[in-house]
Design a protein around this motif. Structure first.
Motif, PDB file in Angstrom:
ATOM      1  N   LEU A  85      51.633  85.129   9.312  1.00 48.49           N
ATOM      2  CA  LEU A  85      52.298  83.834   9.215  1.00 48.49           C
ATOM      3  C   LEU A  85      53.397  83.729  10.259  1.00 48.49           C
ATOM      4  CD1 LEU A  85      52.724  83.607   5.316  1.00 48.49           C
ATOM      5  CD2 LEU A  85      50.857  82.676   6.688  1.00 48.49           C
ATOM      6  N   ASP A  86      53.645  82.501  10.720  1.00 48.36           N
ATOM      7  CA  ASP A  86      54.754  82.313  11.650  1.00 48.36           C
ATOM      8  C   ASP A  86      56.051  82.106  10.869  1.00 48.36           C
ATOM      9  OD1 ASP A  86      54.678  79.749  10.646  1.00 48.36           O
ATOM     10  OD2 ASP A  86      53.717  78.874  12.400  1.00 48.36           O
ATOM     11  N   ARG A  87      57.120  81.794  11.544  1.00 49.35           N
ATOM     12  CA  ARG A  87      58.424  81.654  10.897  1.00 49.35           C
ATOM     13  C   ARG A  87      58.467  80.483   9.923  1.00 49.35           C
ATOM     14  NH1 ARG A  87      62.743  82.715  15.867  1.00 49.35           N
ATOM     15  NH2 ARG A  87      62.094  84.887  16.299  1.00 49.35           N
ATOM     16  N   SER A  88      57.628  79.487  10.142  1.00 55.02           N
ATOM     17  CA  SER A  88      57.573  78.332   9.248  1.00 55.02           C
ATOM     18  C   SER A  88      56.662  78.562   8.041  1.00 55.02           C
ATOM     19  CB  SER A  88      57.088  77.092  10.013  1.00 55.02           C
ATOM     20  OG  SER A  88      57.947  76.797  11.091  1.00 55.02           O
ATOM     21  N   GLY A  89      55.996  79.710   7.996  1.00 52.99           N
ATOM     22  CA  GLY A  89      55.089  80.013   6.904  1.00 52.99           C
ATOM     23  C   GLY A  89      53.674  79.536   7.121  1.00 52.99           C
ATOM     24  N   ASN A  90      53.367  79.014   8.312  1.00 53.00           N
ATOM     25  CA  ASN A  90      52.015  78.559   8.607  1.00 53.00           C
ATOM     26  C   ASN A  90      51.195  79.697   9.214  1.00 53.00           C
ATOM     27  OD1 ASN A  90      52.505  75.845   7.817  1.00 53.00           O
ATOM     28  ND2 ASN A  90      53.521  75.459   9.778  1.00 53.00           N
ATOM     29  N   PRO A  91      49.878  79.730   8.945  1.00 53.28           N
ATOM     30  CA  PRO A  91      49.045  80.821   9.467  1.00 53.28           C
ATOM     31  C   PRO A  91      48.973  80.799  10.990  1.00 53.28           C
ATOM     32  CG  PRO A  91      47.933  79.643   7.695  1.00 53.28           C
ATOM     33  CD  PRO A  91      49.135  78.830   8.062  1.00 53.28           C
ATOM     34  N   LEU A  92      48.957  81.978  11.556  1.00 54.23           N
ATOM     35  CA  LEU A  92      48.789  82.110  12.989  1.00 54.23           C
ATOM     36  C   LEU A  92      47.312  81.957  13.350  1.00 54.23           C
ATOM     37  CD1 LEU A  92      51.097  85.228  13.546  1.00 54.23           C
ATOM     38  CD2 LEU A  92      51.651  82.840  14.079  1.00 54.23           C
ATOM     39  N   GLY A  93      47.038  81.432  14.527  1.00 54.88           N
ATOM     40  CA  GLY A  93      45.662  81.269  14.965  1.00 54.88           C
ATOM     41  C   GLY A  93      45.131  79.874  14.690  1.00 54.88           C
ATOM     42  N   TYR A  94      43.804  79.727  14.853  1.00 60.27           N
ATOM     43  CA  TYR A  94      43.159  78.428  14.734  1.00 60.27           C
ATOM     44  C   TYR A  94      42.606  78.215  13.323  1.00 60.27           C
ATOM     45  CZ  TYR A  94      43.382  78.490  19.842  1.00 60.27           C
ATOM     46  OH  TYR A  94      43.823  78.548  21.128  1.00 60.27           O
ATOM     47  N   LEU A  95      42.557  76.952  12.901  1.00 59.91           N
ATOM     48  CA  LEU A  95      41.948  76.561  11.625  1.00 59.91           C
ATOM     49  C   LEU A  95      42.504  77.367  10.454  1.00 59.91           C
ATOM     50  CD1 LEU A  95      38.225  76.107  12.738  1.00 59.91           C
ATOM     51  CD2 LEU A  95      39.950  74.332  12.386  1.00 59.91           C
ATOM     52  N   GLY A  96      43.812  77.479  10.417  1.00 58.19           N
ATOM     53  CA  GLY A  96      44.436  78.153   9.290  1.00 58.19           C
ATOM     54  C   GLY A  96      44.296  79.648   9.287  1.00 58.19           C
ATOM     55  N   GLY A  97      44.106  80.253  10.457  1.00 61.37           N
ATOM     56  CA  GLY A  97      44.026  81.701  10.547  1.00 61.37           C
ATOM     57  C   GLY A  97      42.651  82.279  10.291  1.00 61.37           C
ATOM     58  N   ILE A  98      41.602  81.472  10.469  1.00 54.30           N
ATOM     59  CA  ILE A  98      40.236  81.983  10.293  1.00 54.30           C
ATOM     60  C   ILE A  98      39.931  83.021  11.361  1.00 54.30           C
ATOM     61  CG2 ILE A  98      37.789  81.348  10.404  1.00 54.30           C
ATOM     62  CD1 ILE A  98      38.473  78.700   9.166  1.00 54.30           C
ATOM     63  N   PRO A 108      48.960  79.245   3.442  1.00 54.91           N
ATOM     64  CA  PRO A 108      50.319  79.068   3.986  1.00 54.91           C
ATOM     65  C   PRO A 108      51.388  79.504   2.983  1.00 54.91           C
ATOM     66  CG  PRO A 108      48.966  77.128   4.402  1.00 54.91           C
ATOM     67  CD  PRO A 108      48.181  78.003   3.468  1.00 54.91           C
ATOM     68  N   ARG A 109      52.468  79.968   3.524  1.00 55.80           N
ATOM     69  CA  ARG A 109      53.673  80.390   2.790  1.00 55.80           C
ATOM     70  C   ARG A 109      53.447  81.660   1.984  1.00 55.80           C
ATOM     71  NH1 ARG A 109      56.240  79.597  -2.016  1.00 55.80           N
ATOM     72  NH2 ARG A 109      54.541  78.282  -2.765  1.00 55.80           N
ATOM     73  N   LEU A 110      52.357  81.739   1.195  1.00 59.03           N
ATOM     74  CA  LEU A 110      52.108  82.926   0.379  1.00 59.03           C
ATOM     75  C   LEU A 110      51.386  84.022   1.149  1.00 59.03           C
ATOM     76  CD1 LEU A 110      51.052  81.281  -3.006  1.00 59.03           C
ATOM     77  CD2 LEU A 110      53.271  82.255  -2.385  1.00 59.03           C
ATOM     78  N   GLY A 111      50.610  83.667   2.146  1.00 58.14           N
ATOM     79  CA  GLY A 111      49.928  84.661   2.961  1.00 58.14           C
ATOM     80  C   GLY A 111      48.735  85.310   2.297  1.00 58.14           C
ATOM     81  N   ARG A 112      48.155  84.690   1.283  1.00 62.97           N
ATOM     82  CA  ARG A 112      46.994  85.270   0.607  1.00 62.97           C
ATOM     83  C   ARG A 112      45.706  84.878   1.320  1.00 62.97           C
ATOM     84  NH1 ARG A 112      48.827  83.608  -5.545  1.00 62.97           N
ATOM     85  NH2 ARG A 112      50.485  85.161  -5.787  1.00 62.97           N
ATOM     86  N   ASP A 113      44.695  85.720   1.167  1.00 58.41           N
ATOM     87  CA  ASP A 113      43.389  85.440   1.756  1.00 58.41           C
ATOM     88  C   ASP A 113      42.687  84.353   0.937  1.00 58.41           C
ATOM     89  OD1 ASP A 113      41.172  86.697   3.707  1.00 58.41           O
ATOM     90  OD2 ASP A 113      40.242  86.147   1.800  1.00 58.41           O
ATOM     91  N   ILE A 114      42.266  83.274   1.589  1.00 56.68           N
ATOM     92  CA  ILE A 114      41.696  82.127   0.881  1.00 56.68           C
ATOM     93  C   ILE A 114      40.304  82.443   0.337  1.00 56.68           C
ATOM     94  CG2 ILE A 114      40.953  79.725   1.141  1.00 56.68           C
ATOM     95  CD1 ILE A 114      43.157  79.341   3.155  1.00 56.68           C
ATOM     96  N   PHE A 115      39.510  83.209   1.062  1.00 53.27           N
ATOM     97  CA  PHE A 115      38.149  83.503   0.611  1.00 53.27           C
ATOM     98  C   PHE A 115      38.162  84.229  -0.735  1.00 53.27           C
ATOM     99  CE2 PHE A 115      34.691  86.655   0.384  1.00 53.27           C
ATOM    100  CZ  PHE A 115      33.607  85.786   0.293  1.00 53.27           C
ATOM    101  N   ILE A 116      38.947  85.260  -0.870  1.00 51.00           N
ATOM    102  CA  ILE A 116      38.973  86.005  -2.128  1.00 51.00           C
ATOM    103  C   ILE A 116      39.625  85.176  -3.230  1.00 51.00           C
ATOM    104  CG2 ILE A 116      41.194  87.196  -1.907  1.00 51.00           C
ATOM    105  CD1 ILE A 116      37.820  88.758  -2.957  1.00 51.00           C
ATOM    106  N   GLN A 117      40.533  84.251  -2.857  1.00 52.54           N
ATOM    107  CA  GLN A 117      41.087  83.325  -3.845  1.00 52.54           C
ATOM    108  C   GLN A 117      39.993  82.410  -4.398  1.00 52.54           C
ATOM    109  OE1 GLN A 117      44.451  82.370  -5.009  1.00 52.54           O
ATOM    110  NE2 GLN A 117      44.846  84.509  -4.503  1.00 52.54           N
TER     111      GLN A 117
END
Length: 337
Positions: A85-98, A108-117
């Motif tokens: 995550l960057d300083r604002s809590g947004n994922p680094l990279g393209y399309l939400g960090g894919i 975002p903010r929590l840094g959890r993996d969306i697929f396993i969620q």
């Protein structure tokens, strides 16, 4: 039409030596099929049923094998990857960090993996919806078959109870009842058990959803209770339980199956809606509705996060609805499909 020694021209007369079942000249026999076999043949020929059925099978396997997927994938639903995550809590990279490491990106903010969620969210939604649907069908069938067969005051009382239940506004009741139930079970500083909210939702769904199956079964029983097989069972001295569950119930399996298949997606949507509104499944239990609720705040900065949970829920509900429609057509003897 001219006639010869063998009978009218164009008609084949069976010889006395030919077997009774072999009079077509080709050795073919007509084999009778039960309604269930006919429904299965129709269902196998339905491409929509195949597509929706395969989709449901994939979702079900993901939910059942969630711990195995977690082990193979190497990430748990509660793990946080704050370094992505960057300083604002947004994922680094393209399309939400894919990436190859995070197939559907990072929350975002929590840094959890969306697929396993999503995998564990599917498990939560299906467990709640399927359990509630089974209990709903059982309760509705029992009430409907008793009301339709006994009639009189019993039917009037159960019909009044059905109308009373339908009169309650579901979501307003949930907003009032769920916080009260939580407050009665846990103190202000107590940690709420992870199983409590799903169990509470199942109870609420069963209390409110049995009415539809009860009305359907009651209407079917009203047309069946005067049939010859029921009269014969009563004349032979069969008890009430035998008539209800051994004579009438086997003739109700088709509408019961259709009702069940269409009730599950409605319950999945209701569970997701309650979690979206904040009175359903809470942290840290993964849930599709809450995942969509969390993604709304990042719809502009991370639209992929919003679309991922929404598309998953949409495909799950759509597959159940399409399969339910195909099942209804297959079980309808008047259907041309």
């Amino acid at each position: 039409m001219t006639e010869g020694a063998a009978g009218p021209v164009g008609l084949k007369v069976a010889s006395p030596e030919a077997p009774v079942g072999d009079q077509t000249g080709a050795g073919k026999e007509f084999v009778g099929r039960s309604p269930g076999q006919l429904a299965w043949v129709r269902l196998r020929r339905d491409r929509t049923a195949w597509a929706s059925g395969i989709t449901l099978l994939v979702f079900a396997l993901m939910a059942i094998c969630a711990p195995l997927i977690e082990k193979v994938y190497g990430k748990g639903p509660l793990e946080r990857f704050t370094d992505k995550l960057d300083r604002s809590g947004n994922p680094l990279g393209y399309l939400g960090g894919i990436s190859a490491e995070h197939w559907l990106g990072i929350q975002p903010r929590l840094g959890r993996d969306i697929f396993i969620q999503i995998v564990y969210g599917l498990r939560t939604s299906l467990i709640v919806a399927l359990t509630a649907a089974v209990l709903t069908i059982v309760l509705g069938v029992v009430i409907g078959i008793v009301a339709g067969y006994l009639g009189g005051k019993v039917d009037a009382l159960l019909s009044w109870l059905t109308d009373l239940t339908l009169a309650f506004p579901f979501y307003i009741f949930c907003f009032a009842f769920v916080p009260i139930a939580v407050a009665q079970s846990y103190g202000p500083t107590d940690q709420e058990a992870s199983w409590f909210r799903p169990l509470l939702l199942i109870v609420v769904f069963v209390v409110f959803n049995w009415t539809y199956s009860a009305r359907l079964v009651r209407g079917q029983v009203l047309t069946l209770r005067e049939r010859e097989f029921v009269e014969a069972a009563r004349a032979s001295g069969a008890g009430l339980g035998h008539v209800l569950f051994r004579q009438l119930l086997p003739n109700l399996w088709a509408p019961i199956l259709v009702t069940f298949s269409l009730n599950v997606p409605a319950l999945i949507t209701a569970e997701a809606a309650l979690s979206f509104l904040g009175i359903g499944v809470l942290e840290p239990t993964p849930d599709l509705g809450r995942l969509i609720s969390d993604s709304v705040n990042y719809a502009r900065d991370d639209p992929a996060f919003t679309l991922t949970g929404g598309i998953t829920l949409f495909l799950l509900v759509l597959a159940f609805n399409l399969f339910g429609d195909s099942l209804r057509d297959a079980l309808d003897p008047k259907s041309d499909r």
